[in-house]
Design a protein around this motif. Structure first.
Motif, mmCIF file in Angstrom:
data_model
loop_
_atom_site.group_PDB
_atom_site.id
_atom_site.type_symbol
_atom_site.label_atom_id
_atom_site.label_comp_id
_atom_site.label_asym_id
_atom_site.label_seq_id
_atom_site.Cartn_x
_atom_site.Cartn_y
_atom_site.Cartn_z
ATOM 1 N N UNK A 23 -0.760 -1.844 -9.616
ATOM 2 C CA UNK A 23 -1.281 -3.195 -9.799
ATOM 3 C C UNK A 23 -0.127 -4.184 -9.909
ATOM 4 N N UNK A 24 -0.201 -5.253 -9.131
ATOM 5 C CA UNK A 24 0.804 -6.310 -9.204
ATOM 6 C C UNK A 24 0.500 -7.171 -10.422
ATOM 7 N N UNK A 25 1.453 -7.236 -11.351
ATOM 8 C CA UNK A 25 1.242 -7.980 -12.587
ATOM 9 C C UNK A 25 1.503 -9.468 -12.383
ATOM 10 N N UNK A 26 2.678 -9.819 -11.889
ATOM 11 C CA UNK A 26 3.018 -11.212 -11.660
ATOM 12 C C UNK A 26 4.207 -11.255 -10.717
ATOM 13 N N UNK A 27 4.155 -12.167 -9.729
ATOM 14 C CA UNK A 27 5.244 -12.246 -8.774
ATOM 15 C C UNK A 27 5.123 -11.170 -7.713
ATOM 16 N N UNK A 130 11.312 -1.614 7.904
ATOM 17 C CA UNK A 130 10.488 -2.807 7.736
ATOM 18 C C UNK A 130 9.030 -2.413 7.575
ATOM 19 N N UNK A 131 8.348 -3.061 6.628
ATOM 20 C CA UNK A 131 6.957 -2.744 6.357
ATOM 21 C C UNK A 131 6.015 -3.771 6.974
ATOM 22 N N UNK A 132 4.861 -3.279 7.428
ATOM 23 C CA UNK A 132 3.821 -4.135 7.997
ATOM 24 C C UNK A 132 2.657 -4.211 7.016
ATOM 25 N N UNK A 133 2.245 -5.436 6.711
ATOM 26 C CA UNK A 133 1.113 -5.649 5.818
ATOM 27 C C UNK A 133 -0.154 -5.820 6.640
ATOM 28 N N UNK A 134 -1.273 -5.268 6.156
ATOM 29 C CA UNK A 134 -2.527 -5.413 6.888
ATOM 30 C C UNK A 134 -3.632 -4.555 6.328
ATOM 31 N N UNK A 135 -4.565 -4.203 7.186
ATOM 32 C CA UNK A 135 -5.741 -3.429 6.788
ATOM 33 C C UNK A 135 -5.725 -2.083 7.494
ATOM 34 N N UNK A 136 -5.665 -1.005 6.722
ATOM 35 C CA UNK A 136 -5.612 0.342 7.291
ATOM 36 C C UNK A 136 -6.972 1.034 7.280
ATOM 37 N N UNK A 152 -5.060 -5.809 -2.329
ATOM 38 C CA UNK A 152 -6.455 -6.188 -2.500
ATOM 39 C C UNK A 152 -6.573 -7.518 -3.235
ATOM 40 N N UNK A 153 -7.781 -8.072 -3.275
ATOM 41 C CA UNK A 153 -8.023 -9.320 -3.993
ATOM 42 C C UNK A 153 -7.743 -9.163 -5.486
ATOM 43 N N UNK A 154 -7.855 -7.926 -5.977
ATOM 44 C CA UNK A 154 -7.603 -7.653 -7.392
ATOM 45 C C UNK A 154 -6.122 -7.411 -7.686
ATOM 46 N N UNK A 155 -5.274 -7.535 -6.668
ATOM 47 C CA UNK A 155 -3.846 -7.362 -6.880
ATOM 48 C C UNK A 155 -3.377 -5.923 -6.864
ATOM 49 N N UNK A 156 -4.174 -5.024 -6.276
ATOM 50 C CA UNK A 156 -3.774 -3.620 -6.170
ATOM 51 C C UNK A 156 -3.037 -3.418 -4.849
ATOM 52 N N UNK A 157 -1.809 -2.973 -4.937
ATOM 53 C CA UNK A 157 -1.010 -2.705 -3.747
ATOM 54 C C UNK A 157 -1.116 -1.226 -3.401
#
Length: 204
Positions: A23-27, A130-136, A152-157
């Protein structure tokens, strides 16, 4: 900067990718991976306030315009193989625990000559870290099979990393590259697991 360290042992059942989520906390998060015991950086250049008990072999960032995995300069096989051993590129001087992390590069071709065109094709490589961001998700309309991570919208990476990218030789046997500067190209070591952690950088 807030620092939250998660120590966990990752499972080795998947032979292509290692998967993780947090979970992304901040930043934005900065991921740390300790793959090779008794090796890696216990500090990071430019972040001298941080120090680590275990050496960090890989460092990953997830900035909006920059997402990549980097490797401890001493554990960079590309520099060792093509710089120090084959002398096809200018080698970088490396020492243990330098605090330096470099881009992960993969060689495309060595320099070669095309006689029919009378020209030389130069040595070339590309950044495979290099990383690609998207929907798997295969069922999603914006599905991309090349995606490395999603948020995710909830900040889960959620992230998947190819084992080869983190120097795994045989993940089923928990075998990784060892100290190739001391033992040569075939150097290997066996580990019990991988340690992972993260800190979070403020968005400027």
């Amino acid at each position: 900067m807030s620092t939250v360290i998660h120590h966990l042992m990752l499972f080795f059942g998947e032979l292509i990718f290692v998967y993780m989520s947090f979970v992304i906390i901040k930043g934005y998060p900065v991921l740390m991976l300790d793959v090779a015991p008794n090796q890696g950086n216990t500090w990071v250049k430019g972040k001298e306030a941080l120090s680590f008990e275990d050496g960090i072999d890989f460092l990953g960032v997830f900035r909006e315009n920059e997402a990549r995995l980097t490797v401890d300069a001493y554990y960079d096989f590309y520099n060792y193989q093509y710089g120090h051993k084959l002398e096809l590129i200018s080698p970088k001087n490396t020492v243990r625990n330098s605090g330096e992390f470099t881009k992960i590069l993969y060689t495309l071709n060595k320099e070669y000559y095309l006689p029919e065109e009378e020209r030389i094709i130069p040595f070339s490589a590309y950044e495979t870290g290099k990383w690609i961001k998207g929907n798997a998700n295969p069922e999603a309309k914006d599905y991309n099979s090349l995606v490395d991570y999603s948020i995710s919208k909830d900040g889960v990476l959620e992230l998947r990393i190819p084992w080869l990218l983190i120097q795994a030789k045989d993940p089923s046997q928990k075998e990784f590259m060892g100290d190739f500067y001391k033992e040569g190209s075939e150097a290997s070591l066996f580990v019990e697991g991988i340690k992972a952690g993260a800190w979070f950088e403020a968005v400027l």
